[in-house]
Scaffold this motif. Sequence first.
Motif, PDB file in Angstrom:
ATOM      1  N   TRP A  10      76.761  79.958 -17.470  1.00  0.00           N
ATOM      2  CA  TRP A  10      76.490  80.919 -16.399  1.00  0.00           C
ATOM      3  C   TRP A  10      77.633  81.936 -16.365  1.00  0.00           C
ATOM      4  CZ3 TRP A  10      73.036  82.503 -12.825  1.00  0.00           C
ATOM      5  CH2 TRP A  10      73.498  83.157 -11.683  1.00  0.00           C
ATOM      6  N   HIS A  11      77.297  83.217 -16.329  1.00  0.00           N
ATOM      7  CA  HIS A  11      78.350  84.238 -16.206  1.00  0.00           C
ATOM      8  C   HIS A  11      78.090  85.159 -15.024  1.00  0.00           C
ATOM      9  CE1 HIS A  11      75.647  87.184 -18.063  1.00  0.00           C
ATOM     10  NE2 HIS A  11      75.500  86.401 -19.114  1.00  0.00           N
ATOM     11  N   GLY A  12      77.429  84.621 -14.010  1.00  0.00           N
ATOM     12  CA  GLY A  12      77.206  85.395 -12.802  1.00  0.00           C
ATOM     13  C   GLY A  12      75.855  86.085 -12.811  1.00  0.00           C
ATOM     14  N   PHE A  13      75.555  86.745 -11.719  1.00  0.00           N
ATOM     15  CA  PHE A  13      74.311  87.501 -11.631  1.00  0.00           C
ATOM     16  C   PHE A  13      74.372  88.694 -12.582  1.00  0.00           C
ATOM     17  CE2 PHE A  13      74.940  85.665  -7.349  1.00  0.00           C
ATOM     18  CZ  PHE A  13      73.861  84.815  -7.344  1.00  0.00           C
ATOM     19  N   GLY A  14      73.218  89.053 -13.101  1.00  0.00           N
ATOM     20  CA  GLY A  14      73.176  90.181 -14.023  1.00  0.00           C
ATOM     21  C   GLY A  14      72.284  89.871 -15.211  1.00  0.00           C
ATOM     22  N   GLN A  15      72.665  90.367 -16.358  1.00  0.00           N
ATOM     23  CA  GLN A  15      71.813  90.321 -17.555  1.00  0.00           C
ATOM     24  C   GLN A  15      72.164  89.154 -18.450  1.00  0.00           C
ATOM     25  OE1 GLN A  15      70.886  94.136 -19.605  1.00  0.00           O
ATOM     26  NE2 GLN A  15      71.713  93.129 -21.415  1.00  0.00           N
TER      27      GLN A  15
ATOM     28  N   LEU B   6      63.807  81.054 -15.602  1.00  0.00           N
ATOM     29  CA  LEU B   6      65.209  80.765 -15.874  1.00  0.00           C
ATOM     30  C   LEU B   6      65.508  79.381 -15.301  1.00  0.00           C
ATOM     31  CD1 LEU B   6      67.779  82.387 -16.943  1.00  0.00           C
ATOM     32  CD2 LEU B   6      68.395  82.553 -14.523  1.00  0.00           C
ATOM     33  N   VAL B   7      66.226  78.560 -16.063  1.00  0.00           N
ATOM     34  CA  VAL B   7      66.510  77.188 -15.639  1.00  0.00           C
ATOM     35  C   VAL B   7      68.010  76.990 -15.513  1.00  0.00           C
ATOM     36  CG1 VAL B   7      66.197  74.737 -16.153  1.00  0.00           C
ATOM     37  CG2 VAL B   7      64.447  76.391 -16.850  1.00  0.00           C
ATOM     38  N   LEU B   8      68.446  76.594 -14.325  1.00  0.00           N
ATOM     39  CA  LEU B   8      69.840  76.283 -14.066  1.00  0.00           C
ATOM     40  C   LEU B   8      70.011  74.774 -14.106  1.00  0.00           C
ATOM     41  CD1 LEU B   8      69.440  79.175 -12.909  1.00  0.00           C
ATOM     42  CD2 LEU B   8      71.086  78.587 -11.118  1.00  0.00           C
ATOM     43  N   ARG B   9      70.970  74.308 -14.893  1.00  0.00           N
ATOM     44  CA  ARG B   9      71.232  72.877 -15.029  1.00  0.00           C
ATOM     45  C   ARG B   9      72.516  72.521 -14.268  1.00  0.00           C
ATOM     46  NH1 ARG B   9      69.128  70.037 -19.432  1.00  0.00           N
ATOM     47  NH2 ARG B   9      71.076  68.867 -19.529  1.00  0.00           N
ATOM     48  N   TYR B  10      72.421  71.527 -13.406  1.00  0.00           N
ATOM     49  CA  TYR B  10      73.589  70.996 -12.710  1.00  0.00           C
ATOM     50  C   TYR B  10      73.790  69.553 -13.158  1.00  0.00           C
ATOM     51  CZ  TYR B  10      73.846  75.072  -9.674  1.00  0.00           C
ATOM     52  OH  TYR B  10      73.992  76.363  -9.200  1.00  0.00           O
ATOM     53  N   ASN B  11      74.711  69.361 -14.105  1.00  0.00           N
ATOM     54  CA  ASN B  11      74.881  68.043 -14.701  1.00  0.00           C
ATOM     55  C   ASN B  11      75.294  66.990 -13.680  1.00  0.00           C
ATOM     56  OD1 ASN B  11      74.246  69.161 -17.165  1.00  0.00           O
ATOM     57  ND2 ASN B  11      76.372  69.394 -17.834  1.00  0.00           N
ATOM     58  N   ASP B  12      76.181  67.337 -12.752  1.00  0.00           N
ATOM     59  CA  ASP B  12      76.663  66.359 -11.786  1.00  0.00           C
ATOM     60  C   ASP B  12      75.571  65.897 -10.825  1.00  0.00           C
ATOM     61  OD1 ASP B  12      79.122  66.572 -12.934  1.00  0.00           O
ATOM     62  OD2 ASP B  12      79.981  67.881 -11.409  1.00  0.00           O
ATOM     63  N   HIS B  13      74.522  66.697 -10.680  1.00  0.00           N
ATOM     64  CA  HIS B  13      73.429  66.357  -9.771  1.00  0.00           C
ATOM     65  C   HIS B  13      72.185  65.870 -10.515  1.00  0.00           C
ATOM     66  CE1 HIS B  13      75.962  68.642  -7.061  1.00  0.00           C
ATOM     67  NE2 HIS B  13      75.158  68.408  -6.054  1.00  0.00           N
ATOM     68  N   SER B  14      72.217  65.845 -11.854  1.00  0.00           N
ATOM     69  CA  SER B  14      71.008  65.566 -12.646  1.00  0.00           C
ATOM     70  C   SER B  14      69.868  66.460 -12.170  1.00  0.00           C
ATOM     71  CB  SER B  14      70.608  64.086 -12.542  1.00  0.00           C
ATOM     72  OG  SER B  14      71.622  63.257 -13.068  1.00  0.00           O
ATOM     73  N   LEU B  15      70.194  67.718 -11.946  1.00  0.00           N
ATOM     74  CA  LEU B  15      69.289  68.656 -11.282  1.00  0.00           C
ATOM     75  C   LEU B  15      69.007  69.864 -12.166  1.00  0.00           C
ATOM     76  CD1 LEU B  15      67.945  69.811  -8.601  1.00  0.00           C
ATOM     77  CD2 LEU B  15      70.202  70.804  -8.117  1.00  0.00           C
TER      78      LEU B  15
END
Length: 223
Positions: free
Chosen positions: A213-218, A158-167
């Motif tokens: 992102w809608h929180g932890f879960g499915q 799973l990949v989380l994108r943080y645009n403000d951090h270029s992360l």
Amino acid sequence: MPLSLASSSSLPRGRRFLAQIAALLLVACVLAAAAARITGTRVPSHAFPLPSSDTCWQRICFFDFPDASAVIAALDADPDLAAHSVGLVMAGYPGGYTTIRATYAPDGATPLPVLVYWSDFAYHFTVDWHLQQPLLRLGDVIAALGPPSRVSVISDKLVLRYNDHSLRVFVIPSAAGAQWMTLPTDAVVTVEVTNRSASLKPFDLAEPGSQPWHGFGQYEFAP
């Protein structure tokens, strides 16, 4: 509604004592919740540090260095990396990266061997997942940075994108496949930062099927 213990004076002594204890526990819960909101904005002290919004890590700004030897020297001077643990693994790694080994070991923490992949357009920290030692946990990332801009999948991660951090943050989810399950304890195995000034930006690569992102879960992603 303000709490009042005076109203319990008409109760029998035993019940009055229980009412006082209940009121004190309620106050303690309120204070604990406030403390959680304050400390929840920081990664736990011995967890692997996340890159900052200026794309630097531990005040090391990787994109300011002209070559890998300067990167190695900067890492070697970091007090949170074990003495003599920093060294070159491979130059000219596929994709244009130089691979550097290091061990994150601040005072009192379990030593964590990591690999640093560095180039002039991106760098990332990763761990050997077979060691069963993640960089940190998904819950730590959300507590420190808040919700990501988008969520997607690459291979089995799973990949989380943080645009403000270029992360981008790569996570081993609790379950993968047709339905992906995420928990705060899921292991973060890679963090990647892109140079905003580079012509080649891994962060800008298309990630079909990404979603908010809608929180932890499915989560469900189209195959």
